[in-house]
Design a protein around this motif. Structure first.
Motif, short mmCIF file in Angstrom:
data_model
loop_
_atom_site.label_atom_id
_atom_site.label_comp_id
_atom_site.label_asym_id
_atom_site.label_seq_id
_atom_site.Cartn_x
_atom_site.Cartn_y
_atom_site.Cartn_z
N ASN A 136 0.88 -1.17 0.00
CA ASN A 136 0.00 0.00 0.00
C ASN A 136 0.92 1.22 0.00
OD1 ASN A 136 -1.78 2.09 0.51
ND2 ASN A 136 -3.02 0.90 1.94
N CYS A 137 0.98 1.94 -1.09
CA CYS A 137 2.01 2.97 -1.27
C CYS A 137 1.77 4.26 -0.49
CB CYS A 137 2.16 3.30 -2.75
SG CYS A 137 2.83 1.93 -3.73
N GLN A 138 0.61 4.44 0.11
CA GLN A 138 0.35 5.64 0.89
C GLN A 138 1.23 5.67 2.14
OE1 GLN A 138 -1.59 8.17 0.11
NE2 GLN A 138 -2.54 7.29 -1.73
N VAL A 139 1.75 6.86 2.48
CA VAL A 139 2.68 6.97 3.60
C VAL A 139 2.04 6.50 4.91
CG1 VAL A 139 2.10 9.39 4.12
CG2 VAL A 139 4.36 8.48 4.74
N ARG A 140 0.75 6.71 5.08
CA ARG A 140 0.08 6.30 6.31
C ARG A 140 0.02 4.78 6.46
NH1 ARG A 140 -3.43 9.44 9.32
NH2 ARG A 140 -3.42 11.67 8.85
N ASN A 141 0.01 4.08 5.32
CA ASN A 141 -0.22 2.63 5.35
C ASN A 141 0.94 1.83 4.76
OD1 ASN A 141 -3.10 4.04 4.33
ND2 ASN A 141 -3.21 2.84 6.20
N LEU A 142 2.09 2.46 4.63
CA LEU A 142 3.21 1.79 3.97
C LEU A 142 3.62 0.50 4.68
CD1 LEU A 142 5.20 2.11 1.59
CD2 LEU A 142 6.75 3.28 3.16
N SER A 143 3.44 0.46 5.99
CA SER A 143 3.90 -0.70 6.76
C SER A 143 3.00 -1.92 6.61
CB SER A 143 4.01 -0.34 8.24
OG SER A 143 2.75 0.05 8.75
N GLU A 144 1.82 -1.73 6.01
CA GLU A 144 0.90 -2.86 5.83
C GLU A 144 1.43 -3.84 4.78
OE1 GLU A 144 -2.92 -1.35 4.87
OE2 GLU A 144 -3.22 -0.40 6.83
N TYR A 145 0.95 -5.05 4.83
CA TYR A 145 1.24 -6.06 3.82
C TYR A 145 2.74 -6.39 3.75
CZ TYR A 145 -3.40 -4.26 2.81
OH TYR A 145 -4.69 -3.82 2.95
N ASP A 146 3.40 -6.19 2.60
CA ASP A 146 4.74 -6.76 2.38
C ASP A 146 5.89 -5.76 2.48
OD1 ASP A 146 3.54 -9.19 1.94
OD2 ASP A 146 3.61 -9.05 -0.25
N PHE A 147 5.67 -4.59 3.07
CA PHE A 147 6.76 -3.61 3.10
C PHE A 147 7.97 -4.12 3.86
CE2 PHE A 147 8.92 0.08 5.09
CZ PHE A 147 9.40 0.67 3.93
#
Length: 385
Positions: free
Chosen positions: A196-207
């Motif tokens: 999820n490329c948004q800065v608020r949600n970058l840590s979600e999923y596979d970052f």
């Protein structure tokens, strides 16, 4: 004095060199690599896939921040555009035009965007990876450079599926991964990351998986630049950063010790201060303790009081850019003694080097621990375990 001998012997051992002189040269190289290493990352993909959003987020910037890459629903990139990391100018993200347009044809794309200047490529798609994406990856593979696929806008897929009564989040993510792998079946073990490329949600999923993969595949020097520059979205990433700086303490201290051998009044004090300032400032920004990073984190987790957790004098000094932040008074008296010792032939220089090393080594270790502990407190309060 015996503990200082023990510390300096440990540092020489860590350098892998047999003598103090050789270890000091190695230390200079290590510190230069850590503070000045370059890393160039190419980001490409179709219009609207999220290239610019990803470039902003991985630099911990919002779309309206100064220096942010332009985002929009139409192609905004007409030529390779560099975006420097806000605190590490040697780390540059290149926003490349989408491949296959009338201006950037697939068969000449790599030549047009100057392929050789990039350390690795990230190919972003918000849906299926297109024929041009696959063609580009094949050309990069032929030239033996690293490339990674990012499937963006995962939150949109999750939202669309969530209205179904049979919705299962993990099954939806697995389905997306399988679709990506099938789409990229021409590549054995294609590295695809759901982001999820948004800065608020970058840590979600596979970052975190993306960062770990890059850490395992980049050279040691490039790895240092990467781990310093990525925004902190978990305690795990913070600990990787702390470990990297811990492994560099011996080099910074040895550099100070080597400088103290030169019998020039004030030189050791100035260089010790410079070493400390550079080292601690790098830690401060890398650990996300600066104002902008904490403001961004506070907004993301809805906890506006995070900045108030910076209570140590060192952290507050770095925040205010005060010259008192490094407790230079502790170095002034030390510097005079070092200078007098360095004037004594033979043994004098060795004593000066040992004293400078011991003082700087202790300050570096204590200061690093102070900064790391403050960052841990902030992350735990933010709920980022």
């Amino acid at each position: 004095m015996s503990s200082q001998y023990s510390d300096i012997n440990e540092a020489i051992w860590a350098s892998g060199k047999p003598t103090l002189e050789e270890a000091t040269r190695c230390a200079q190289e290590k510190i230069n690599d850590m503070l000045n290493i370059s890393l160039s990352i190419a980001v490409t993909g179709d219009t609207g896939a999220g290239k610019s959003t990803f470039i902003n987020s991985i630099r911990n910037l919002a779309a309206d921040d100064e220096g942010a890459a332009k985002t929009g629903v139409v192609e905004t990139t007409v030529e390779p555009t560099p975006y420097q990391h806000p605190t590490m100018p040697g780390v540059v993200f290149w926003d490349l035009p989408g491949i296959g347009s009338s201006t950037f044809l697939a068969k000449t794309y790599l030549k047009q965007v100057q392929f050789d200047k990039y350390d690795f490529f990230i190919i972003i798609s918000s849906e299926r990876f297109r024929e041009n994406d696959i063609m580009l990856a094949k050309e990069i593979q032929k030239r033996k450079k690293l490339f990674y696929f990012i499937r963006s806008k995962i939150d949109n897929d999750i939202r669309a599926e969530s209205y179904k009564r049979s919705f299962n989040r993990e099954e939806t993510l697995s389905k997306i991964r399988r679709n990506c792998q099938e789409n990229l079946k021409e590549f054995k073990n294609a590295k695809v990351f759901l982001i999820n490329c948004q800065v608020r949600n970058l840590s979600e999923y596979d970052f975190k998986l993306l960062v770990s993969t890059l850490m395992s595949e980049l050279s040691e020097k490039k790895k240092q630049a990467l781990i310093q520059s990525v925004p902190i979205h978990s305690l795990e990433i913070l600990e990787k950063k702390v470990k990297m700086f811990e492994e560099a303490v011996w080099a910074a201290a040895l550099l100070s010790g080597g400088i103290a051998v030169v019998p020039l009044p004030g030189l050791s004090l100035a260089c010790d201060a410079s070493i400390l300032v550079a080292f601690f400032t790098s830690c401060y920004h890398s650990f996300g303790l600066d104002d902008k990073s904490l403001e961004r984190l506070s907004e993301r987790v809805n906890k506006p009081h995070l900045k108030a957790l910076r209570k140590s004098p060192l952290v507050l000094g770095l925040a205010s850019e005060s010259t008192m932040r490094l407790q230079l008074s502790a170095l002034v008296g030390q510097s005079v003694v070092e200078y007098l010792c360095s004037l004594v032939p033979g043994v004098g220089s060795g004593i000066a080097a040992l004293m400078s090393f011991g003082c700087t080594y202790k300050l570096l270790k204590n200061g690093l621990k102070d900064l790391a502990d403050t960052a841990r407190i902030v992350l735990r309060e933010a709920g980022l375990q």
